[in-house]
Design an enzyme around this catalytic site. Structure first.
Site, PDB file in Angstrom:
ATOM      1  N   PRO A  29       0.784  -1.244   0.000  1.00  0.00           N
ATOM      2  CA  PRO A  29       0.000   0.000   0.000  1.00  0.00           C
ATOM      3  C   PRO A  29       0.816   1.294   0.000  1.00  0.00           C
ATOM      4  CG  PRO A  29       0.049  -0.928   2.197  1.00  0.00           C
ATOM      5  CD  PRO A  29       0.776  -1.912   1.311  1.00  0.00           C
ATOM      6  N   CYS A  30       1.475   1.564  -1.122  1.00  0.00           N
ATOM      7  CA  CYS A  30       2.221   2.816  -1.232  1.00  0.00           C
ATOM      8  C   CYS A  30       1.275   4.018  -1.224  1.00  0.00           C
ATOM      9  CB  CYS A  30       3.093   2.818  -2.486  1.00  0.00           C
ATOM     10  SG  CYS A  30       2.221   2.478  -4.027  1.00  0.00           S
TER      11      CYS A  30
END
Length: 285
Positions: free
Chosen positions: A247-248
């Site tokens: 989850p950047c």
């Protein structure tokens, strides 16, 4: 203080120049530290703070970039030739270096993933169309796409010589579970990642950010023990090959600004809002 700061910078710059000029000799930490006239332990700490990586890792990066150049330029070059040209004592050291940093063997790199078979399919998510790709080891790429042509371009740019087949894989369907609003029963998904040690550490740190929560580039750098490496963290996040699952999108700027996103900042904003609302709803029940 400013004078000492400048002096430290000069030593680091001199050390980097020395490593670049003498990497074929594979200098030890003691040799590099002696060249800039500081103790090995002090130099180790100083270099890591300034460069965001250790002197040994920096030497490995310089070495492997040279080895990659040799393999690209001269297709007739053997692994022994490449190891010799890079200053490594054996082909096994070259092999270990490639596995550790590139996630593939020297032969696989030389052939650009020619022997790698990748299955891919297109899926629909709440935030647009996805391309999901996998090897026999796990998911190797997920990207939001504008259309199928865009998805194939994204995949081929990362694996230019791999054999790609549009074929369903059970792992592809598992990915969609992560877009449900019940995150208590998520499947375990294997990932097949290629990256440097630093990139892998950053991506691992992203996995620890809870749904509905946000972090900053500085906080990630602090958590890795490199508070000055915010820019390097940003670069590693920008190289993330697994959209949403790694989850950047949960990393923003310290000012509160959303910041960039490989798959469109507007989509990033939408995902953050959706996760926050879903998380709040789960908390109520």
């Amino acid at each position: 203080m400013e004078t000492q700061h400048h002096a430290d910078f000069q030593r680091i710059a001199e050390a980097i120049t020395y490593i670049k000029c003498h990497f074929k000799e594979q200098p030890s930490l003691d040799q590099i530290a002696d060249h800039v006239h500081v103790s090995p332990s002090h130099f180790q700490r100083m270099f890591t703070n300034w460069a965001g990586t250790t002197p040994k890792k920096f030497l490995q990066y310089i070495s492997i970039e040279h080895a990659k150049k040799v393999l690209r330029v001269d297709q007739q070059s053997t692994l022994f030739d490449t190891a010799y040209e890079t200053g490594l004592s054996s082909t096994s050291r070259l092999h270990d270096l490639f596995i550790g940093i590139e996630g593939m063997t020297p032969a696989e790199y030389k052939h650009g993933g020619r022997n790698l078979q990748i299955k891919f399919s297109f899926k629909e998510s709440p935030f647009g169309r996805l391309i999901v790709a996998s090897t026999n080891k796990g998911i190797c790429f997920i990207g939001f796409v504008e259309d199928n042509k865009d998805g194939l371009w994204q995949l081929s740019s990362r694996f230019p010589n791999a054999r790609t087949i549009e074929e369903q894989d059970p792992m592809h369907d598992q990915v969609l579970s992560f877009f449900q609003q019940d995150w208590t029963q998520l499947p375990q998904i294997k990932l097949h990642l290629k990256g440097t040690d630093f990139q892998l550490k950053v991506w691992e740190a992203l996995l620890k950010i809870p749904v509905g929560r946000l972090s900053t580039y500085g906080m990630i750098a602090d958590g890795l023990g490199n508070p000055k490496a915010s820019r390097a963290v940003g670069t590693a996040i920008g190289s993330n090959p697994i959209a949403y699952l790694i989850p950047c999108h949960r990393v923003i700027q310290s000012t509160g600004a959303i910041g960039g996103y490989m798959w469109n900042p507007v989509r990033k904003t939408a995902i953050i809002g959706w996760e926050y609302a879903a998380n709040e709803l789960q908390t109520l029940f």
